[in-house]
Design a protein around this motif. Sequence first.
Motif, PDB file in Angstrom:
ATOM      1  N   LEU A   1       1.112  -1.097  -0.146  1.00 36.56           N
ATOM      2  CA  LEU A   1       0.353   0.520   0.004  1.00 36.56           C
ATOM      3  C   LEU A   1       0.956   1.035   0.105  1.00 36.56           C
ATOM      4  O   LEU A   1       1.013   2.055  -0.878  1.00 36.56           O
ATOM      5  N   ALA A   2       1.931   1.236   0.419  1.00 32.43           N
ATOM      6  CA  ALA A   2       2.553   2.721   0.602  1.00 32.43           C
ATOM      7  C   ALA A   2       3.317   2.449  -0.149  1.00 32.43           C
ATOM      8  O   ALA A   2       3.549   3.478  -1.144  1.00 32.43           O
ATOM      9  N   VAL A   3       4.203   1.362  -0.659  1.00 27.11           N
ATOM     10  CA  VAL A   3       4.492   1.390  -2.021  1.00 27.11           C
ATOM     11  C   VAL A   3       3.831   1.933  -3.111  1.00 27.11           C
ATOM     12  O   VAL A   3       4.048   2.807  -4.240  1.00 27.11           O
TER      13      VAL A   3
ATOM     14  N   ILE B   1       2.939   6.088  -3.409  1.00 28.43           N
ATOM     15  CA  ILE B   1       3.732   6.731  -3.462  1.00 28.43           C
ATOM     16  C   ILE B   1       3.889   7.691  -5.083  1.00 28.43           C
ATOM     17  O   ILE B   1       3.750   8.336  -5.568  1.00 28.43           O
ATOM     18  N   PRO B   2       3.745   6.602  -6.137  1.00 24.37           N
ATOM     19  CA  PRO B   2       3.467   7.071  -7.592  1.00 24.37           C
ATOM     20  C   PRO B   2       2.037   8.071  -7.682  1.00 24.37           C
ATOM     21  O   PRO B   2       1.670   9.002  -8.459  1.00 24.37           O
ATOM     22  N   LEU B   3       1.106   7.559  -6.663  1.00 21.29           N
ATOM     23  CA  LEU B   3      -0.338   8.183  -7.120  1.00 21.29           C
ATOM     24  C   LEU B   3       0.153   9.628  -6.283  1.00 21.29           C
ATOM     25  O   LEU B   3      -0.284  10.019  -7.119  1.00 21.29           O
ATOM     26  N   PHE B   4       0.605  10.326  -5.318  1.00 24.14           N
ATOM     27  CA  PHE B   4       0.124  11.042  -4.844  1.00 24.14           C
ATOM     28  C   PHE B   4       1.568  12.140  -5.712  1.00 24.14           C
ATOM     29  O   PHE B   4       1.594  13.285  -5.506  1.00 24.14           O
ATOM     30  N   THR B   5       3.012  11.545  -6.100  1.00 28.40           N
ATOM     31  CA  THR B   5       3.650  11.794  -6.778  1.00 28.40           C
ATOM     32  C   THR B   5       3.082  11.893  -8.544  1.00 28.40           C
ATOM     33  O   THR B   5       3.478  13.334  -8.364  1.00 28.40           O
ATOM     34  N   ILE B   6       2.420  11.966  -8.959  1.00 24.40           N
ATOM     35  CA  ILE B   6       2.202  11.839  -9.977  1.00 24.40           C
ATOM     36  C   ILE B   6       0.752  13.043 -10.484  1.00 24.40           C
ATOM     37  O   ILE B   6       0.627  13.457 -10.721  1.00 24.40           O
TER      38      ILE B   6
ATOM     39  N   ALA C   1      -5.266  12.047 -16.126  1.00 26.79           N
ATOM     40  CA  ALA C   1      -6.490  12.013 -15.243  1.00 26.79           C
ATOM     41  C   ALA C   1      -6.801  10.466 -15.410  1.00 26.79           C
ATOM     42  O   ALA C   1      -6.437   9.495 -14.125  1.00 26.79           O
ATOM     43  N   PHE C   2      -6.676   9.692 -16.446  1.00 27.53           N
ATOM     44  CA  PHE C   2      -6.956   8.543 -16.683  1.00 27.53           C
ATOM     45  C   PHE C   2      -5.554   7.287 -15.864  1.00 27.53           C
ATOM     46  O   PHE C   2      -6.496   6.503 -15.062  1.00 27.53           O
ATOM     47  N   TRP C   3      -4.830   7.972 -16.127  1.00 22.90           N
ATOM     48  CA  TRP C   3      -4.074   7.325 -15.441  1.00 22.90           C
ATOM     49  C   TRP C   3      -3.946   6.447 -13.612  1.00 22.90           C
ATOM     50  O   TRP C   3      -4.269   6.257 -13.072  1.00 22.90           O
ATOM     51  N   LEU C   4      -4.598   8.804 -13.461  1.00 23.54           N
ATOM     52  CA  LEU C   4      -4.319   8.524 -11.759  1.00 23.54           C
ATOM     53  C   LEU C   4      -5.448   7.338 -11.278  1.00 23.54           C
ATOM     54  O   LEU C   4      -5.901   7.144 -10.280  1.00 23.54           O
ATOM     55  N   LEU C   5      -7.234   7.762 -12.422  1.00 23.76           N
ATOM     56  CA  LEU C   5      -7.885   7.222 -11.655  1.00 23.76           C
ATOM     57  C   LEU C   5      -8.265   5.220 -11.242  1.00 23.76           C
ATOM     58  O   LEU C   5      -8.239   5.104 -10.573  1.00 23.76           O
ATOM     59  N   GLY C   6      -7.143   5.003 -12.829  1.00 19.59           N
ATOM     60  CA  GLY C   6      -6.924   3.726 -12.924  1.00 19.59           C
ATOM     61  C   GLY C   6      -6.106   3.621 -11.707  1.00 19.59           C
ATOM     62  O   GLY C   6      -5.788   2.105 -11.011  1.00 19.59           O
ATOM     63  N   TRP C   7      -4.986   3.768 -11.476  1.00 24.98           N
ATOM     64  CA  TRP C   7      -3.912   3.441  -9.920  1.00 24.98           C
ATOM     65  C   TRP C   7      -4.556   3.903  -9.119  1.00 24.98           C
ATOM     66  O   TRP C   7      -4.303   2.650  -7.866  1.00 24.98           O
TER      67      TRP C   7
END
Length: 173
Positions: A16-18, A21-26, A48-54
């Motif tokens: 979850l932590a790992v 990291i990309p979710l909040f940095t991107i 936007a769609f990448w963030l939604l999927g991730w």
Amino acid sequence: PFKRSWAATIIAGVMLAVFCIPLFTIGGSTDFEGGRDLFSLTSKLFSAFWLLGWSVGVAFIGVIFLGLLFGREVVIIKSGTMITRIEILGIGVSGECSAARMHNLRTAEPDERAETGWRGAHLAFDYLGVPVDFGSNIAEARAGELLSRITWGAGDADPGRSFTGPLIQRVMN
């Protein structure tokens, strides 16, 4: 509560932590303002769609982590009905079984390699011919007490018998 695997809980927490990291940095570096050309629009839509999927993946791992940490199984007996509920912090899903259709209420101790091996000693019954397992890591004395309460609470006059007559039995799967 569920039989807890602390190794699985730690692994899920690290994942979850790992994955956060990309979710909040991107998510934090994405600029949704400015740029009026097609490339800027395409880039913003992709982000936007990448963030939604991730974020869906992160939410899924988060639910697994919370389930491993706080999940529990609740059995509620009402007149002629047994409700089993799996919940995390009070939110969950439940299934309702009519006592008239339950047979062969028993304790079960599966082999560790069995499909229900993660449960350890638990309770089970047959519902319309389909085996249903519930509980996990239940001590023998506690299992006997629960079996007695379930049979009495479901309306059976004899706590030594299951809902429809067959004796409660100890089964080794």
